[in-house]
Design a protein around this motif. Structure first.
Motif, PDB file in Angstrom:
ATOM      1  N   GLU A  91      -0.344  -1.961  -0.085  1.00 45.27           N
ATOM      2  CA  GLU A  91      -1.224  -3.117  -0.218  1.00 45.27           C
ATOM      3  C   GLU A  91      -1.251  -3.544  -1.680  1.00 45.27           C
ATOM      4  N   HIS A  93      -3.243  -4.999  -3.734  1.00 41.32           N
ATOM      5  CA  HIS A  93      -4.402  -4.792  -4.599  1.00 41.32           C
ATOM      6  C   HIS A  93      -4.726  -3.317  -4.808  1.00 41.32           C
ATOM      7  N   GLN A  94      -4.011  -2.427  -4.119  1.00 42.85           N
ATOM      8  CA  GLN A  94      -4.281  -0.998  -4.210  1.00 42.85           C
ATOM      9  C   GLN A  94      -3.118  -0.279  -4.882  1.00 42.85           C
ATOM     10  N   LEU A 159     -10.376  -0.184   5.330  1.00 49.36           N
ATOM     11  CA  LEU A 159      -9.994  -1.309   4.475  1.00 49.36           C
ATOM     12  C   LEU A 159      -8.739  -1.908   5.095  1.00 49.36           C
ATOM     13  N   SER A 161      -7.038  -5.894   7.126  1.00 49.32           N
ATOM     14  CA  SER A 161      -6.908  -7.357   7.047  1.00 49.32           C
ATOM     15  C   SER A 161      -8.203  -8.097   7.324  1.00 49.32           C
ATOM     16  N   ASP A 163     -10.878  -7.559   5.773  1.00 50.66           N
ATOM     17  CA  ASP A 163     -11.491  -7.712   4.455  1.00 50.66           C
ATOM     18  C   ASP A 163     -10.814  -8.873   3.726  1.00 50.66           C
ATOM     19  N   PRO A 164     -11.587  -9.848   3.234  1.00 51.24           N
ATOM     20  CA  PRO A 164     -10.978 -11.001   2.546  1.00 51.24           C
ATOM     21  C   PRO A 164     -10.159 -10.616   1.307  1.00 51.24           C
ATOM     22  N   THR A 165     -10.452  -9.466   0.697  1.00 55.62           N
ATOM     23  CA  THR A 165      -9.664  -9.044  -0.469  1.00 55.62           C
ATOM     24  C   THR A 165      -8.289  -8.515  -0.063  1.00 55.62           C
ATOM     25  N   VAL A 166      -8.119  -8.210   1.216  1.00 57.14           N
ATOM     26  CA  VAL A 166      -6.824  -7.714   1.722  1.00 57.14           C
ATOM     27  C   VAL A 166      -6.129  -8.823   2.500  1.00 57.14           C
TER      28      VAL A 166
END
Length: 194
Positions: A91, A93-94, A159, A161, A163-166
């Motif tokens: 991912e 962001h991770q 965590l 899809s 989640d809007p951050t993902v």
């Protein structure tokens, strides 16, 4: 047989020279085989198979926390993820990999209402999932992306899809497909037909 050259000096015979050359050739060939083995081993583990450890409870009951999964990495270069596949994803962001299940592919509309997940307005059968997810407004999966969710749908446990951050994950972020858990040993629930 040795030829005496002088006091205490000897010259190796032709047979001894041949034996020494044969030993050197065997050592060289052994070294070449070892290097080839290392290269093949590196290629297999870099592009073919891998081992991933599950961390957390987001994929329960299908995958257990701490399980070591044998992963087919080669398939991620050949095929695209489809409904129900369990995927290993890097991912953006991770700094780590996540393991999730594919719920939607490009063009699908995903929504959650009354604790049920809908793909293109059809409730999907989820015998592998647990927990009741929060409602979610419809999301259309973009081209070259997938929508993934953890099998543990309890709010805050995964965590994914939702989640809007993902959000939807690019196909290029799929790094492999778990085949089975090596330790503890168990099979992974396969995809269901939609």
């Amino acid at each position: 047989m040795r030829i005496i050259m002088g006091e205490g000096d000897t010259m190796p015979s032709i047979a001894e020279n041949s034996t020494n050359k044969t030993k050197i050739k065997k050592k060289f060939l052994g070294l070449v085989q070892y290097v080839i083995f290392l290269i093949v081993f590196y290629i297999i583990f870099s592009f073919g198979i891998g081992i991933v450890q599950v961390s957390g409870y987001s994929m329960e009951p299908s995958l257990k926390d701490g399980s070591y999964l044998l992963t087919n990495k080669l398939a991620s270069h050949i095929t695209k993820a489809s409904y129900g596949d369990v995927v290993v994803v890097k991912e953006n962001h991770q700094q780590f990999y996540i393991v999730k299940r594919v719920i939607g592919v490009p063009g699908d509309t995903i929504s959650i209402s009354g604790g049920k997940v809908y793909v293109n307005n059809l409730a999907i059968p989820e015998l592998y999932a647990m927990g009741i997810p929060n409602d979610m407004d419809p999301i259309i999966v973009p081209e070259d992306h997938i929508f993934v969710m953890g099998d543990n749908r309890t709010p805050g446990e995964s965590l994914d899809s939702r989640d809007p951050t993902v959000g939807p994950i690019p196909n290029t972020s799929v790094k492999g497909y778990p085949i089975l858990s090596l330790f503890p040993f168990y099979k992974i629930a396969g995809p269901l037909d939609l």
